[in-house]
Enzyme design. Sequence first.
Site, short mmCIF file in Angstrom:
data_model
loop_
_atom_site.label_atom_id
_atom_site.label_comp_id
_atom_site.label_asym_id
_atom_site.label_seq_id
_atom_site.Cartn_x
_atom_site.Cartn_y
_atom_site.Cartn_z
N LYS A 53 0.84 -1.20 0.00
CA LYS A 53 0.00 0.00 0.00
C LYS A 53 0.87 1.25 0.00
CE LYS A 53 -3.94 -2.27 2.08
NZ LYS A 53 -4.60 -2.74 3.28
N GLN A 97 -5.13 -1.34 9.40
CA GLN A 97 -5.02 -2.70 8.85
C GLN A 97 -5.65 -3.71 9.81
OE1 GLN A 97 -3.59 -3.48 5.74
NE2 GLN A 97 -4.47 -5.47 6.17
N ASP A 120 -11.40 3.10 3.79
CA ASP A 120 -11.80 1.68 3.72
C ASP A 120 -13.33 1.54 3.67
OD1 ASP A 120 -10.18 -0.48 3.43
OD2 ASP A 120 -9.60 -0.61 5.54
#
Length: 292
Positions: A53, A97, A120
């Site tokens: 990422k 995460q 997200d």
Amino acid sequence: MAHIIDGKAFAKQLRLTIGAQVATLKADHDITPGLAVVLVGEDPASQVYVRNKAKQTLEAGMRSFEHRLSANTTEIDLLALITELNGDPSVNGILVQLPLPEQINTEAVLDAVDPDKDVDGFHILNVGRLAIGAEGMVPCTPLGCTMLLKDQLGDLSGKQALVLGRSNIVGKPMAALLLKEHCTVTIAHSRTRQLADECRRADILIAAVGRPQMVKGDWIKPGATVIDVGINRVDGNNGKSRLVGDVDFDSAVEVAGAITPVPGGVGPMTIACLLHNTVTAACRQHGVSRPA
Ligand code: NDP
């Protein structure tokens, strides 16, 4: 024989487009979108994801902020970091995460992220916005699947879609997006009866179950478009492990009209969509429209 949808190539093109948009934002508005990724603990798979990422964020010309915390971090300390990132104007997107260590309440952490920076799309407000069809942040994997489907099929309106799996991160948002595209949507899960028959009715079949090669060729309507979200590691013939999807590719490719492979299908789209969402967040926070 089905057309094989090249998610890797599509994602590469999307990242190039995003890079050009970032360059325009810098030149015209002095805006450099920034993404903060928070990793708690040493989970090896998560470390690989976070590294990729960060790399792709920098390659697109954006700022990347990595925060690596030890596995015994307390919820209070993590929430304090999120509050700091929420208030930092150079951070436009925040990604925590998952999975988090068990001493931390995942829901509390996800809901502490500023919904406008929630790239997200897991904050309850963004979940609600998607459910009512309002503008918000859309989870990356289902967004990537929708992009591939629209590229393959054009207008999705009126198509029969079946989403196999009802998780909060893939199945449910996927179903909401397909509904937004005017599909007739069925959601199947572990209690669904006559699963193969349900699948055979679908023009669009999305498999997100986490069961290696579960969907067989004879579950698929001839000519259907099959999107395989699954990523499963299984033993290969040569003693090494290999990745397979939730669809039995070899039998499905004979029946489907188009199909995503694993690897090289949906996987690469997820990070590209994270970058896409970060640009969206930056544009909204600065009140500018997204460059073409
Ligand atoms: P979850 O385990 O959270 O959800 C799995 C879903 O599948 C559940 O709704 C479950 O039903 C259903 N299911 C399980 N077994 C069966 C069965 N035998 N018959 C019918 N339904 C069943 O998984 P995720 O949604 O998180 O992930 C799904 C897959 O996608 C995994 O392989 C994961 O690795 C992959 N993935 C890939 C990503 C990418 O970037 N490409 C991103 C995220 C996930 P129930 O609710 O009834 O238990």
